[in-house]
Scaffold this motif. Structure first.
Motif, PDB file in Angstrom:
ATOM      1  N   LEU A  29     119.759  90.366  77.585  1.00 29.61           N
ATOM      2  CA  LEU A  29     120.405  90.326  76.269  1.00 29.61           C
ATOM      3  C   LEU A  29     120.194  88.991  75.566  1.00 29.61           C
ATOM      4  O   LEU A  29     120.014  88.938  74.356  1.00 29.61           O
ATOM      5  CB  LEU A  29     121.903  90.617  76.410  1.00 29.61           C
ATOM      6  CG  LEU A  29     122.262  92.041  76.802  1.00 29.61           C
ATOM      7  CD1 LEU A  29     123.752  92.145  77.089  1.00 29.61           C
ATOM      8  CD2 LEU A  29     121.862  93.014  75.710  1.00 29.61           C
ATOM      9  N   LYS A  44     117.191 101.207  67.257  1.00 27.29           N
ATOM     10  CA  LYS A  44     118.140 100.916  68.325  1.00 27.29           C
ATOM     11  C   LYS A  44     117.362 100.426  69.534  1.00 27.29           C
ATOM     12  O   LYS A  44     116.172 100.691  69.682  1.00 27.29           O
ATOM     13  CB  LYS A  44     119.002 102.129  68.674  1.00 27.29           C
ATOM     14  CG  LYS A  44     118.248 103.374  69.062  1.00 27.29           C
ATOM     15  CD  LYS A  44     119.201 104.533  69.277  1.00 27.29           C
ATOM     16  CE  LYS A  44     118.414 105.812  69.520  1.00 27.29           C
ATOM     17  NZ  LYS A  44     119.300 106.935  69.783  1.00 27.29           N
ATOM     18  N   ARG A  97     118.019  98.692  73.898  1.00 23.41           N
ATOM     19  CA  ARG A  97     118.887  98.281  74.989  1.00 23.41           C
ATOM     20  C   ARG A  97     118.030  97.782  76.135  1.00 23.41           C
ATOM     21  O   ARG A  97     116.830  98.040  76.193  1.00 23.41           O
ATOM     22  CB  ARG A  97     119.803  99.393  75.451  1.00 23.41           C
ATOM     23  CG  ARG A  97     119.129 100.532  76.165  1.00 23.41           C
ATOM     24  CD  ARG A  97     120.179 101.579  76.552  1.00 23.41           C
ATOM     25  NE  ARG A  97     119.606 102.677  77.278  1.00 23.41           N
ATOM     26  CZ  ARG A  97     119.553 102.753  78.610  1.00 23.41           C
ATOM     27  NH1 ARG A  97     120.033 101.779  79.344  1.00 23.41           N
ATOM     28  NH2 ARG A  97     119.023 103.794  79.201  1.00 23.41           N
ATOM     29  N   CYS A  98     118.644  97.063  77.034  1.00 24.05           N
ATOM     30  CA  CYS A  98     117.968  96.548  78.218  1.00 24.05           C
ATOM     31  C   CYS A  98     118.077  97.569  79.350  1.00 24.05           C
ATOM     32  O   CYS A  98     119.066  98.299  79.440  1.00 24.05           O
ATOM     33  CB  CYS A  98     118.596  95.232  78.665  1.00 24.05           C
ATOM     34  SG  CYS A  98     118.334  93.874  77.519  1.00 24.05           S
TER      35      CYS A  98
END
Length: 68
Positions: free
Chosen positions: A34, A55, A57-58
């Motif tokens: 992050l 969008k 995310r990790c």
């Protein structure tokens, strides 16, 4: 770690596809991902000016789910 992202065409915002950006380290700490994701995404965005990151995310390598 990987960054999973969904990117859409600027000219056709409903036309999107999923992509992955491998991170340069092999750790599994999501906080490190992050912390570095914003700069990695900015570089990716600069290399793909026709796309917009909708969008992201990790995710840990090897455990990538099918959906974002």
């Amino acid at each position: 770690m990987l960054i999973l992202l969904s990117a859409c065409l600027l000219s056709q915002p409903t036309q999107c596809h999923d992509d992955q950006i491998p991170m340069s380290y092999q750790g599994t700490n999501p906080f490190i991902c992050l912390r570095h994701a914003q700069s990695v995404l900015a570089e990716w965005q600069a290399a793909h000016p026709e796309l917009h990151v909708a969008k992201w995310r990790c995710a840990v390598r090897g455990t990538v789910p099918r959906d974002l």
